[in-house]
Design an enzyme around this catalytic site. Sequence first.
Site, PDB file in Angstrom:
ATOM      1  N   THR A 175      -1.541 -14.211  51.044  1.00 44.84           N
ATOM      2  CA  THR A 175      -1.398 -13.365  52.583  1.00 44.84           C
ATOM      3  C   THR A 175       0.066 -12.704  52.244  1.00 44.84           C
ATOM      4  O   THR A 175       0.561 -12.552  51.385  1.00 44.84           O
ATOM      5  CB  THR A 175      -0.851 -14.535  53.546  1.00 44.84           C
ATOM      6  OG1 THR A 175       0.268 -15.243  52.969  1.00 44.84           O
ATOM      7  CG2 THR A 175      -1.738 -15.632  53.809  1.00 44.84           C
ATOM      8  N   GLU A 223      -6.493 -13.448  48.528  1.00 44.03           N
ATOM      9  CA  GLU A 223      -5.693 -13.195  47.369  1.00 44.03           C
ATOM     10  C   GLU A 223      -4.398 -13.068  47.567  1.00 44.03           C
ATOM     11  O   GLU A 223      -3.457 -12.651  47.046  1.00 44.03           O
ATOM     12  CB  GLU A 223      -6.414 -11.993  46.604  1.00 44.03           C
ATOM     13  CG  GLU A 223      -7.930 -12.101  46.028  1.00 44.03           C
ATOM     14  CD  GLU A 223      -8.139 -11.058  44.836  1.00 44.03           C
ATOM     15  OE1 GLU A 223      -7.138 -10.704  44.009  1.00 44.03           O
ATOM     16  OE2 GLU A 223      -9.390 -10.875  44.854  1.00 44.03           O
ATOM     17  N   ILE A 233      -7.156   7.557  67.324  1.00 44.60           N
ATOM     18  CA  ILE A 233      -7.535   8.914  67.314  1.00 44.60           C
ATOM     19  C   ILE A 233      -8.984   8.990  67.743  1.00 44.60           C
ATOM     20  O   ILE A 233      -9.301   9.947  68.786  1.00 44.60           O
ATOM     21  CB  ILE A 233      -7.571   9.407  65.814  1.00 44.60           C
ATOM     22  CG1 ILE A 233      -5.822   9.575  65.502  1.00 44.60           C
ATOM     23  CG2 ILE A 233      -8.158  10.716  65.683  1.00 44.60           C
ATOM     24  CD1 ILE A 233      -5.728   9.700  63.979  1.00 44.60           C
ATOM     25  N   GLU A 249      -8.588 -24.724  49.011  1.00 46.65           N
ATOM     26  CA  GLU A 249      -9.176 -25.982  49.578  1.00 46.65           C
ATOM     27  C   GLU A 249      -8.441 -25.936  50.851  1.00 46.65           C
ATOM     28  O   GLU A 249      -7.529 -25.275  51.284  1.00 46.65           O
ATOM     29  CB  GLU A 249      -8.719 -27.214  48.560  1.00 46.65           C
ATOM     30  CG  GLU A 249      -8.916 -27.122  47.111  1.00 46.65           C
ATOM     31  CD  GLU A 249      -8.514 -28.244  46.446  1.00 46.65           C
ATOM     32  OE1 GLU A 249      -7.930 -29.272  46.955  1.00 46.65           O
ATOM     33  OE2 GLU A 249      -9.007 -28.328  45.218  1.00 46.65           O
ATOM     34  N   ALA A 253      -4.923 -26.645  50.115  1.00 46.28           N
ATOM     35  CA  ALA A 253      -4.254 -25.801  49.301  1.00 46.28           C
ATOM     36  C   ALA A 253      -4.693 -24.211  49.496  1.00 46.28           C
ATOM     37  O   ALA A 253      -5.753 -23.696  48.959  1.00 46.28           O
ATOM     38  CB  ALA A 253      -4.811 -26.004  47.806  1.00 46.28           C
TER      39      ALA A 253
HETATM   40  N1  COS Z   1       2.220 -15.769  36.137  1.00 46.88           N
HETATM   41  C1  COS Z   1       2.527 -16.539  35.174  1.00 46.88           C
HETATM   42  N2  COS Z   1       2.927 -17.942  35.627  1.00 46.88           N
HETATM   43  C2  COS Z   1       3.159 -18.089  36.965  1.00 46.88           C
HETATM   44  C3  COS Z   1       2.935 -16.901  37.949  1.00 46.88           C
HETATM   45  C4  COS Z   1       2.348 -15.726  37.618  1.00 46.88           C
HETATM   46  N3  COS Z   1       2.092 -14.745  38.363  1.00 46.88           N
HETATM   47  N4  COS Z   1       3.187 -17.330  39.046  1.00 46.88           N
HETATM   48  C5  COS Z   1       3.758 -18.791  39.021  1.00 46.88           C
HETATM   49  N5  COS Z   1       3.742 -19.061  37.423  1.00 46.88           N
HETATM   50  C6  COS Z   1       4.091 -20.307  36.961  1.00 46.88           C
HETATM   51  C7  COS Z   1       5.707 -20.555  37.371  1.00 46.88           C
HETATM   52  O1  COS Z   1       6.266 -19.639  36.067  1.00 46.88           O
HETATM   53  C8  COS Z   1       5.725 -22.002  37.055  1.00 46.88           C
HETATM   54  O2  COS Z   1       5.778 -22.538  35.846  1.00 46.88           O
HETATM   55  P1  COS Z   1       6.955 -23.602  35.234  1.00 46.88           P
HETATM   56  O3  COS Z   1       6.612 -24.754  35.894  1.00 46.88           O
HETATM   57  O4  COS Z   1       6.508 -23.742  33.853  1.00 46.88           O
HETATM   58  O5  COS Z   1       8.212 -23.112  35.607  1.00 46.88           O
HETATM   59  C9  COS Z   1       4.638 -22.331  37.743  1.00 46.88           C
HETATM   60  O6  COS Z   1       3.638 -21.368  37.632  1.00 46.88           O
HETATM   61  C10 COS Z   1       4.858 -22.776  39.163  1.00 46.88           C
HETATM   62  O7  COS Z   1       5.014 -21.779  39.822  1.00 46.88           O
HETATM   63  P2  COS Z   1       5.829 -21.623  41.310  1.00 46.88           P
HETATM   64  O8  COS Z   1       7.012 -22.651  40.987  1.00 46.88           O
HETATM   65  O9  COS Z   1       6.132 -20.269  41.668  1.00 46.88           O
HETATM   66  O10 COS Z   1       4.865 -22.332  42.242  1.00 46.88           O
HETATM   67  P3  COS Z   1       4.740 -22.566  43.953  1.00 46.88           P
HETATM   68  O11 COS Z   1       3.950 -23.697  44.012  1.00 46.88           O
HETATM   69  O12 COS Z   1       6.119 -22.038  44.517  1.00 46.88           O
HETATM   70  O13 COS Z   1       3.603 -21.340  44.404  1.00 46.88           O
HETATM   71  C11 COS Z   1       3.135 -19.070  45.054  1.00 46.88           C
HETATM   72  C12 COS Z   1       3.843 -19.990  43.839  1.00 46.88           C
HETATM   73  C13 COS Z   1       3.197 -19.375  46.428  1.00 46.88           C
HETATM   74  C14 COS Z   1       3.504 -17.879  44.628  1.00 46.88           C
HETATM   75  C15 COS Z   1       1.341 -19.219  44.754  1.00 46.88           C
HETATM   76  O14 COS Z   1       1.124 -20.665  45.241  1.00 46.88           O
HETATM   77  C16 COS Z   1       0.590 -18.196  45.306  1.00 46.88           C
HETATM   78  O15 COS Z   1       0.464 -17.290  44.946  1.00 46.88           O
HETATM   79  N6  COS Z   1      -0.044 -18.764  46.466  1.00 46.88           N
HETATM   80  C17 COS Z   1      -1.034 -17.936  46.976  1.00 46.88           C
HETATM   81  C18 COS Z   1      -2.326 -18.347  46.235  1.00 46.88           C
HETATM   82  C19 COS Z   1      -3.572 -17.371  46.820  1.00 46.88           C
HETATM   83  O16 COS Z   1      -3.302 -16.152  46.523  1.00 46.88           O
HETATM   84  N7  COS Z   1      -4.629 -17.763  47.355  1.00 46.88           N
HETATM   85  C20 COS Z   1      -5.466 -16.719  47.784  1.00 46.88           C
HETATM   86  C21 COS Z   1      -6.796 -17.618  47.539  1.00 46.88           C
HETATM   87  S1  COS Z   1      -7.488 -17.166  45.961  1.00 46.88           S
HETATM   88  S2  COS Z   1      -8.525 -15.748  46.197  1.00 46.88           S
END
Ligand code: COS
Length: 382
Positions: free
Chosen positions: A365, A363, A337, A126, A129
């Site tokens: 950065t 997916e 190249i 979003e 987000a």
């Molecule tokens: N598998 C299972 N659970 C997961 C997980 C995973 N890979 N990653 C996080 N969780 C769970 C955590 O264990 C945590 O659970 P609890 O609340 O029960 O402890 C919860 O989700 C929140 O996780 P976390 O605290 O790590 O969240 P954050 O907000 O700090 O964010 C990142 C984590 C930054 C890693 C995440 O927001 C992310 O991957 N961002 C990028 C998103 C993305 O790839 N976007 C691309 C667009 S989609 S094509």
Amino acid sequence: MALDAETRDQLIDTVRRFVTERLRPLEAKVAEDDAMPDEVIEEMKGLGLFGLSIPEQYGGLDLSMEDECLVGVELGRTSPAFRSAFGTNVGIGSQALCMFGTEAQKEKFLPGIASGEIITSFALTEPEAGSDSANVQTRATKDGDHYVLNGAKRFITNANKAHLFTVMARTDPSKPGGGGVSAFLVERDSPGLTVGKSEKKMGQQGAHVSEVFFDNVRVPAENLIGREGEGFKVAMQVLDRGRLHISSVCIGVAERLIADCVAYASERKQFGQPLSSFQLLQGMIADSKTEALAAKALTLETARRRDAGENVTMEAAAAKYFASEMVGRVADRAVQIFGGAGYIADYGIERFYRDVRIFRIYEGTSQIQQVIIARETLKRGG
Ligand code: COS
């Protein structure tokens, strides 16, 4: 399910021939038209490409992660826009349903997804987000046996063609992070759902991303995926898997570019000798080859570990980080190249240079992958 070696080799051979004979000759046209010919989509359906990851009982090929990655490498040997046509069905658009859906949801949608009749999209991102994907603002409010969705998503791959969206929306506004988010299956023809125009992009013409708007969209409660409040975790697990698939495509593109560089450097002469005889140029080829081999080893090893049931969140992030950065460097060396020709559109190298740039962004950065790798490494103590 792992295919037996013979069947797997046959599949890889078929995909390789399709890429070489059908897709590669169309690369320039698809980029120019920013559209995929209908007959190519039909051939992809015939080959089963939309259902690579879908369980056999719903009409898919049910590939293991390792086999999906091996196919992904083959698909990477052409413009990545082609893979995108079915990439959401294989990965982020279908996997929440495959991993967490009810039997009724699977029966309703998976056969169409596997055949390519239903195109899927993953609607997480979003305006507020992006990397901070837990900050979902789209609301889903319970109303009897429905949820009512309001909000906007952006940069949604294949939204312009999608029949079915996996949408992450906030069901509990009192919980600001991921805990208040739920995942839903939302059908394209739901009243109030609209898709914006396709964005003009830097590369991968022929693959499309758009905004998606929800204006009081009523979604049956039975379309909830998993439990209420678990949508963020669902999305993260979908992305863990998707990151391995993307890594394999990066490796395929790198292998393609290395082969193109070798062919060009063997033919093109300067100072009376082929470019390939110059050691400074050989150094670039050696660096590209070494890095592509390393990315392949990491990706396939991680895929095998995932197939064995291990949690590979950290390793999948490492594979995506390394493979996407690696193909950026390989594409940059390929332009170098090819020299002047690398900068001219007719040779196609500059197109790959632009196409691969998104791999370091979508997916998750490179910086998000670093965060995931570092967190887990610190947690494990090394
Ligand atoms: N598998 C299972 N659970 C997961 C997980 C995973 N890979 N990653 C996080 N969780 C769970 C955590 O264990 C945590 O659970 P609890 O609340 O029960 O402890 C919860 O989700 C929140 O996780 P976390 O605290 O790590 O969240 P954050 O907000 O700090 O964010 C990142 C984590 C930054 C890693 C995440 O927001 C992310 O991957 N961002 C990028 C998103 C993305 O790839 N976007 C691309 C667009 S989609 S094509």
